[in-house]
Design an enzyme around this catalytic site. Structure first.
Site, PDB file in Angstrom:
ATOM      1  N   GLY A   8       0.779  -1.231   0.000  1.00  0.00           N
ATOM      2  CA  GLY A   8       0.000   0.000   0.000  1.00  0.00           C
ATOM      3  C   GLY A   8       0.808   1.277   0.000  1.00  0.00           C
ATOM      4  N   ALA A   9       2.130   1.166   0.136  1.00  0.00           N
ATOM      5  CA  ALA A   9       2.983   2.355   0.037  1.00  0.00           C
ATOM      6  C   ALA A   9       3.574   2.511  -1.355  1.00  0.00           C
ATOM      7  CB  ALA A   9       4.113   2.284   1.068  1.00  0.00           C
ATOM      8  N   PHE A  11       3.496   2.412  -5.808  1.00  0.00           N
ATOM      9  CA  PHE A  11       2.954   3.253  -6.862  1.00  0.00           C
ATOM     10  C   PHE A  11       1.442   3.102  -6.991  1.00  0.00           C
ATOM     11  CE2 PHE A  11       2.170   2.992 -11.644  1.00  0.00           C
ATOM     12  CZ  PHE A  11       1.754   4.308 -11.750  1.00  0.00           C
ATOM     13  N   VAL A  56       4.968  -9.813   3.215  1.00  0.00           N
ATOM     14  CA  VAL A  56       3.862 -10.779   3.135  1.00  0.00           C
ATOM     15  C   VAL A  56       4.347 -12.215   3.267  1.00  0.00           C
ATOM     16  CG1 VAL A  56       2.229  -9.370   1.832  1.00  0.00           C
ATOM     17  CG2 VAL A  56       3.969 -10.681   0.605  1.00  0.00           C
ATOM     18  N   ALA A  76       1.069  -6.216  -3.164  1.00  0.00           N
ATOM     19  CA  ALA A  76       2.495  -6.467  -2.937  1.00  0.00           C
ATOM     20  C   ALA A  76       3.026  -7.481  -3.946  1.00  0.00           C
ATOM     21  CB  ALA A  76       2.713  -6.975  -1.514  1.00  0.00           C
ATOM     22  N   SER A 119      -2.640  -9.264 -13.841  1.00  0.00           N
ATOM     23  CA  SER A 119      -1.935  -8.621 -14.953  1.00  0.00           C
ATOM     24  C   SER A 119      -2.346  -9.245 -16.271  1.00  0.00           C
ATOM     25  CB  SER A 119      -0.423  -8.753 -14.781  1.00  0.00           C
ATOM     26  OG  SER A 119       0.254  -8.232 -15.908  1.00  0.00           O
ATOM     27  N   TYR A 180       7.818 -13.353 -14.639  1.00  0.00           N
ATOM     28  CA  TYR A 180       6.832 -12.485 -13.987  1.00  0.00           C
ATOM     29  C   TYR A 180       5.419 -12.914 -14.339  1.00  0.00           C
ATOM     30  CZ  TYR A 180       3.938  -8.364 -13.154  1.00  0.00           C
ATOM     31  OH  TYR A 180       2.940  -7.520 -12.751  1.00  0.00           O
ATOM     32  N   LYS A 184       2.301 -14.271 -11.879  1.00  0.00           N
ATOM     33  CA  LYS A 184       0.987 -13.617 -11.782  1.00  0.00           C
ATOM     34  C   LYS A 184      -0.134 -14.614 -12.024  1.00  0.00           C
ATOM     35  CE  LYS A 184       0.555 -10.023 -10.809  1.00  0.00           C
ATOM     36  NZ  LYS A 184       0.572  -9.425  -9.435  1.00  0.00           N
ATOM     37  N   ASN A 209      -1.025  -1.691 -18.924  1.00  0.00           N
ATOM     38  CA  ASN A 209       0.190  -0.919 -18.632  1.00  0.00           C
ATOM     39  C   ASN A 209      -0.181   0.319 -17.828  1.00  0.00           C
ATOM     40  OD1 ASN A 209       0.776  -2.605 -21.121  1.00  0.00           O
ATOM     41  ND2 ASN A 209       2.814  -1.834 -20.631  1.00  0.00           N
TER      42      ASN A 209
END
Length: 351
Positions: A8-9, A11, A56, A76, A119, A180, A184, A209
């Site tokens: 939550g901190a 982008f 986490v 996260a 994603s 990646y 996801k 994006n």
């Protein structure tokens, strides 16, 4: 509603926190503040939220953060293609082990609602139609020899004819093409299994994006918009890979944050099933070259340079149909491409 926002901190996460607080929710921010996404001192908690520093993958820390929580918004993750395959263990650890630890803690504590940062990379290449005779086809990964020769467009796997790219829907087969993307998709499978086992409800928002104010600068884990913006800030021309004609859907971070808030409210209202995936894009695809041109023009130059370089694991075109999210949950993106790029050109990046 009291919502735990992992990451939550970050982008996207910080914008989600703002959107939830604006809707009257209490928010608990849980973030490991990894160096790949953060630099400098920890952010100060804002009115309406609480900040917990934690990873986490730490079961005790996650269990403690879940006390009194009604729903979780799980942002996260390690993002982007990274540097090379040596990053694979860290991607799997952060994204998949971290998600498994979180879901196990939710099962223990009885928290039933989850919104996951999914994603569009789970699709691999987007939807293609053979212009000759084979209709909708799924091309395989592009060969390094073709890319090196400047043959960037995938061809029909049956006859080699040109393909026409289109919009991919949520029911299309998944085909992750890099580490990646694989992590996801694994997150979605874990969330679906958790929902079935616990009578929970999970929504995966398959982000396109995402760009906007607060993107991290100068990191191999950021998106292409951040690369271009960082170059412009350094007085350098954005370097556009391939021929710049690869198509993407650039969606503003505030619209993505609003989608998360809408999804959380919909789950609390019983409007979603055990597991549902939603494409989350602007609905207004552009080429990477068009995005670079728009950003450089808004910034005042220098003009982009098309390099012909490529990265194995990148896909050529992937733009998805977000009609289901609009129809089911009533979400509508509000930031158009031109105004979003103008704002992004003037905005600061994370250090």
């Amino acid at each position: 509603m009291r919502v735990l926002v992992t990451g939550g901190a970050g982008f996207i996460g910080s914008q989600i926190v703002d959107a939830l607080v604006a809707r009257g929710h209490d928010v608990v921010v849980f973030d490991a503040l990894l160096a790949s996404a953060h630099s400098g001192p920890p952010p100060e908690p804002r009115a309406g939220d609480q900040l917990i520093f934690g990873d986490v993958r730490d079961a005790d820390a996650v269990t403690g953060a879940l006390r009194g929580i009604d729903a979780v918004c799980h942002q996260a993750a390690m993002v982007g293609l990274g540097k090379d395959f040596a990053d694979a263990p860290e991607y799997v650890s952060c994204n998949d082990l971290g998600t498994a630890v979180l879901l196990a803690a939710m099962a223990r504590t009885g928290v039933k609602d989850l919104v996951l940062a999914g994603s569009m990379v789970v699709y691999g290449e987007g939807r293609y139609a053979c212009t000759a005779r084979h209709g909708v086809v799924r091309p395989g990964p592009r060969a390094a020899a073709d890319l090196a020769a400047g043959r960037f467009e995938p061809r029909c796997p049956s006859c080699g004819a040109e393909l026409t790219p289109g919009l991919v829907g949520e029911d299309a087969p998944t085909d992750p093409r890099n580490v990646y993307a694989t992590t996801k998709l694994a997150q979605e499978h874990l969330a679906a299994a958790w929902a079935r086992a616990t009578d929970g409800r999970a929504v995966s928002l398959r982000y396109h994006n995402v760009y906007g104010p607060g993107m991290p600068r100068d990191t191999p884990y950021a998106g292409v918009a951040s690369f271009f913006r960082s170059s412009l800030a350094a007085g350098e021309a954005p370097r556009v890979f391939e021929d710049g004609r690869q198509r993407r859907d650039f969606v503003h971070v505030r619209d993505v944050a609003a989608a998360n808030a809408v999804a959380l409210d919909a789950m609390r209202g019983g409007a979603t099933g055990a597991f549902t995936a939603y494409n989350t894009g602007s609905g207004d695809p552009h080429t990477v070259g068009e995005m670079a041109d728009a950003l450089a023009s808004a910034y005042g130059g220098p003009a982009p340079v098309v390099t012909g370089e490529y990265r194995l694991g990148d896909v050529r075109h992937v733009t998805a149909d977000s009609a289901r999210l609009r129809a089911d949950l009533g979400w509508q993106p509000e930031v158009d491409f031109a105004s979003g790029m103008r704002e992004f050109a003037a905005a600061s990046l994370r250090g």
